[in-house]
Design an enzyme around this catalytic site. Structure first.
Site: not given
Ligand code: PXP
Length: 238
Positions: A6, A9, A17, A42, A44, A48-49, A69, A99-100, A150, A190, A212
């Site tokens: 992911n 970030h 910035r 993702h 959103r 935001r990102h 996502e 975050t989710t 997932e 996650h 991520g």
């Molecule tokens: N899976 C889903 C559905 C998520 O929302 C996230 C966070 O963006 C991740 C996986 C990855 O999580 P992490 O960034 O904590 O590795």
């Protein structure tokens, strides 16, 4: 166990910035060269990102698999159908969250998800539902004709004791086994990191992990290729 990275970030840092660097698309290409099996972003509602430009460029440039996502909202479903990722992972989304925060309740959202899955399937996009490791959630996901689930691994990752971590791992083991029996593909994610993955990788029914934060944080110090290769080594060697 496959590994999808992911890159949200990287976009968080870029947007902090209002700059154009670092570019999440470039990060994704580097990660692919280092051996990841897929790229996750993702999109959103508040952007935001990741933004639409990122998603469209990734669609054009990456050669592994794009996992988008997304919340099941009209606007984002329309974009997904237009872009055509290999996989759409449906997540709950709240504006104020960092975050989710957990899985979507597929029982409470049955009709919305039925329509969403039908629409995405029309465009030959496979669907994954981000859910808690609970048997009713899994059975309902299969009934909804989702292709994948997932499993939310947040509770496993944030366990405060070994006992709690072991219990949560067992819950995930049983849930993933049941999902496999019902013919679902099984992803998980996650909070997985370089430490807890050593336990997690022993689960036999998980097809793919989506990671991520831990890998992007490591990449700040060692670079994307090295951070990715370190995770691959943990996932693919005995
Ligand atoms: N899976 C889903 C559905 C998520 O929302 C996230 C966070 O963006 C991740 C996986 C990855 O999580 P992490 O960034 O904590 O590795």
């Amino acid at each position: 166990m496959r590994f999808a990275l992911n890159v949200d970030h990287i976009a968080t840092l870029r947007n902090a910035r209002g700059e154009v660097q670092p570019d999440p698309v470039y990060a994704a290409l580097l990660a692919e060269q280092a051996g990841v099996d897929g790229i996750v972003v993702h999109l959103r509602e508040d952007r935001r990102h990741i933004n639409e430009r990122d998603v469209r460029l990734l669609r054009e440039l990456i050669t592994t698999k794009l996992d988008l996502e997304m919340a099941a909202t009209e606007e984002i479903i329309k974009i997904a159908c237009d872009v055509g990722p290999e996989l759409a992972t449906i997540v709950p989304e709240r504006r104020q969250e960092l975050t989710t925060e957990g899985g979507i309740n597929v029982i409470d959202n049955y009709n919305l998800l039925k329509e969403t899955i039908k629409e995405l399937h029309k465009y030959e996009i496979e669907v994954s539902l981000f859910i808690e490791p609970e048997i009713e959630q899994i059975e309902t996901s299969a009934e909804l004709e989702s292709d994948f689930i997932e499993i939310h691994t947040g509770k496993f990752a944030n366990s405060l004791s070994e006992e709690e971590q072991f219990d949560e791992l067992e819950r995930i083991r049983l849930a993933s086994r049941q999902a496999k029996k019902l013919g679902l593909g099984v992803n998980a994610g996650h909070g997985l990191n370089y430490q807890n993955i050593k336990l997690f990788r022993e689960l036999p029914d998980i097809d793919e992990v989506s990671i991520g934060q831990a890998v992007i944080a490591r990449a700040v110090f060692v670079g994307i290729p090295e951070a990715v290769k370190e995770m691959i080594r943990l996932l693919k060697t005995d």
